[in-house]
Design a protein around this motif. Structure first.
Motif, PDB file in Angstrom:
ATOM      1  N   UNK A 156       8.250  12.352  25.193  1.00 44.64           N
ATOM      2  CA  UNK A 156       9.578  12.962  25.016  1.00 44.64           C
ATOM      3  C   UNK A 156      10.691  11.928  25.125  1.00 44.64           C
ATOM      4  N   UNK A 157      11.768  12.202  24.442  1.00 40.61           N
ATOM      5  CA  UNK A 157      12.962  11.394  24.623  1.00 40.61           C
ATOM      6  C   UNK A 157      13.100  10.183  23.728  1.00 40.61           C
ATOM      7  N   UNK A 158      12.391  10.136  22.621  1.00 40.37           N
ATOM      8  CA  UNK A 158      12.507   9.002  21.702  1.00 40.37           C
ATOM      9  C   UNK A 158      13.041   9.502  20.363  1.00 40.37           C
ATOM     10  N   UNK A 159      14.363   9.469  20.192  1.00 38.04           N
ATOM     11  CA  UNK A 159      14.948   9.994  18.958  1.00 38.04           C
ATOM     12  C   UNK A 159      14.476   9.253  17.713  1.00 38.04           C
ATOM     13  N   UNK A 160      14.111   7.992  17.854  1.00 37.09           N
ATOM     14  CA  UNK A 160      13.632   7.245  16.691  1.00 37.09           C
ATOM     15  C   UNK A 160      12.303   7.806  16.188  1.00 37.09           C
ATOM     16  N   UNK A 161      11.483   8.338  17.095  1.00 37.49           N
ATOM     17  CA  UNK A 161      10.236   8.989  16.655  1.00 37.49           C
ATOM     18  C   UNK A 161      10.548  10.258  15.873  1.00 37.49           C
ATOM     19  N   UNK A 162      11.525  11.019  16.337  1.00 35.20           N
ATOM     20  CA  UNK A 162      11.947  12.220  15.613  1.00 35.20           C
ATOM     21  C   UNK A 162      12.453  11.885  14.223  1.00 35.20           C
ATOM     22  N   UNK A 163      13.207  10.803  14.121  1.00 29.24           N
ATOM     23  CA  UNK A 163      13.727  10.383  12.812  1.00 29.24           C
ATOM     24  C   UNK A 163      12.584   9.981  11.881  1.00 29.24           C
ATOM     25  N   UNK A 164      11.588   9.292  12.424  1.00 28.94           N
ATOM     26  CA  UNK A 164      10.438   8.907  11.599  1.00 28.94           C
ATOM     27  C   UNK A 164       9.644  10.141  11.180  1.00 28.94           C
ATOM     28  N   UNK A 165       9.488  11.098  12.079  1.00 28.50           N
ATOM     29  CA  UNK A 165       8.806  12.350  11.710  1.00 28.50           C
ATOM     30  C   UNK A 165       9.564  13.085  10.616  1.00 28.50           C
ATOM     31  N   UNK A 166      10.889  13.074  10.682  1.00 28.47           N
ATOM     32  CA  UNK A 166      11.703  13.701   9.628  1.00 28.47           C
ATOM     33  C   UNK A 166      11.441  13.036   8.279  1.00 28.47           C
ATOM     34  N   UNK A 167      11.308  11.720   8.286  1.00 24.15           N
ATOM     35  CA  UNK A 167      11.034  10.995   7.046  1.00 24.15           C
ATOM     36  C   UNK A 167       9.672  11.398   6.490  1.00 24.15           C
ATOM     37  N   UNK A 168       8.675  11.507   7.371  1.00 24.70           N
ATOM     38  CA  UNK A 168       7.334  11.898   6.932  1.00 24.70           C
ATOM     39  C   UNK A 168       7.316  13.342   6.442  1.00 24.70           C
ATOM     40  N   UNK A 169       8.021  14.221   7.139  1.00 22.07           N
ATOM     41  CA  UNK A 169       8.103  15.625   6.704  1.00 22.07           C
ATOM     42  C   UNK A 169       8.758  15.736   5.334  1.00 22.07           C
ATOM     43  N   UNK A 170       9.797  14.962   5.108  1.00 24.55           N
ATOM     44  CA  UNK A 170      10.461  14.978   3.798  1.00 24.55           C
ATOM     45  C   UNK A 170       9.508  14.533   2.699  1.00 24.55           C
ATOM     46  N   UNK A 171       8.760  13.480   2.961  1.00 23.77           N
ATOM     47  CA  UNK A 171       7.797  12.985   1.970  1.00 23.77           C
ATOM     48  C   UNK A 171       6.730  14.034   1.687  1.00 23.77           C
ATOM     49  N   UNK A 172       6.273  14.734   2.729  1.00 21.77           N
ATOM     50  CA  UNK A 172       5.272  15.790   2.557  1.00 21.77           C
ATOM     51  C   UNK A 172       5.827  16.910   1.677  1.00 21.77           C
ATOM     52  N   UNK A 173       7.010  17.391   2.006  1.00 18.32           N
ATOM     53  CA  UNK A 173       7.630  18.497   1.263  1.00 18.32           C
ATOM     54  C   UNK A 173       7.880  18.116  -0.189  1.00 18.32           C
ATOM     55  N   UNK A 201       0.832  -1.200   0.000  1.00 20.32           N
ATOM     56  CA  UNK A 201       0.000   0.000   0.000  1.00 20.32           C
ATOM     57  C   UNK A 201       0.875   1.261   0.000  1.00 20.32           C
ATOM     58  N   UNK A 202       0.325   2.343  -0.529  1.00 21.12           N
ATOM     59  CA  UNK A 202       0.994   3.645  -0.503  1.00 21.12           C
ATOM     60  C   UNK A 202      -0.031   4.724  -0.159  1.00 21.12           C
ATOM     61  N   UNK A 203       0.466   5.855   0.281  1.00 23.43           N
ATOM     62  CA  UNK A 203      -0.389   7.004   0.561  1.00 23.43           C
ATOM     63  C   UNK A 203       0.500   8.239   0.613  1.00 23.43           C
ATOM     64  N   UNK A 204      -0.129   9.391   0.534  1.00 22.73           N
ATOM     65  CA  UNK A 204       0.584  10.660   0.678  1.00 22.73           C
ATOM     66  C   UNK A 204       0.418  11.163   2.106  1.00 22.73           C
ATOM     67  N   UNK A 205       1.440  11.801   2.620  1.00 22.30           N
ATOM     68  CA  UNK A 205       1.375  12.444   3.931  1.00 22.30           C
ATOM     69  C   UNK A 205       0.588  13.734   3.767  1.00 22.30           C
ATOM     70  N   UNK A 206      -0.367  13.967   4.643  1.00 18.75           N
ATOM     71  CA  UNK A 206      -1.152  15.199   4.637  1.00 18.75           C
ATOM     72  C   UNK A 206      -0.707  16.073   5.810  1.00 18.75           C
ATOM     73  N   UNK A 207      -0.560  17.370   5.551  1.00 16.31           N
ATOM     74  CA  UNK A 207      -0.054  18.294   6.567  1.00 16.31           C
ATOM     75  C   UNK A 207      -0.888  18.267   7.841  1.00 16.31           C
ATOM     76  N   UNK A 208      -2.204  18.251   7.713  1.00 14.66           N
ATOM     77  CA  UNK A 208      -3.071  18.255   8.896  1.00 14.66           C
ATOM     78  C   UNK A 208      -2.906  16.978   9.709  1.00 14.66           C
ATOM     79  N   UNK A 209      -2.799  15.862   9.025  1.00 16.67           N
ATOM     80  CA  UNK A 209      -2.640  14.585   9.718  1.00 16.67           C
ATOM     81  C   UNK A 209      -1.251  14.474  10.340  1.00 16.67           C
ATOM     82  N   UNK A 210      -0.250  15.014   9.651  1.00 18.83           N
ATOM     83  CA  UNK A 210       1.097  14.989  10.205  1.00 18.83           C
ATOM     84  C   UNK A 210       1.156  15.812  11.489  1.00 18.83           C
TER      85      UNK A 210
END
Length: 124
Positions: free
Chosen positions: A35-52, A15-24
């Protein structure tokens, strides 16, 4: 579940989908309470990159995105984190190992057990 990405991705395999700004934003606000989970930050960076980039996501990126959205929804309805986490995994029939991308697992390998590496067939 046996090893390999398709097996751990359950209903999201292929499956595939696009990241939506509101959902992100919902995902970001939801994760801010843990707080304190760098792996979550890394995953958010991946999602932000896909959105941009306007790029579709799949695999672990999609699993993380959908999982966190569902978990946020369930917790907002009154479920505890543990209940929401388990229910979100069951909703998409995915393995708990599906929600972090192999690159993130490699980068933060000190935060993941060898079972995670095995689930994604990552050599260590």
């Amino acid at each position: 579940m046996s090893n390999g990405p398709d097996n751990i991705l359950g209903n999201l395999a292929g499956q595939t989908d696009f990241v939506e700004a509101e959902k992100l934003k919902i995902v970001e606000q939801h994760l801010a309470q843990f707080n304190g989970f760098p792996e979550n930050g890394a995953m958010l960076n991946r999602l932000n990159s896909a959105l941009v980039e306007g790029r579709e996501i799949s695999g672990a990126d999609l699993s993380f995105y959908y999982h966190e959205l569902k978990e946020a929804e369930l917790m907002a309805s009154g479920l505890s984190y543990e209940e929401a986490h388990t229910t979100a995994l069951e909703f998409y029939r995915v393995s708990p190992f599906s929600v972090y991308h192999p690159e993130v697992i490699k980068t933060f390998s000190y935060r993941f057990s060898k079972v995670w590496l095995k689930a994604w067939s990552i050599e260590n």
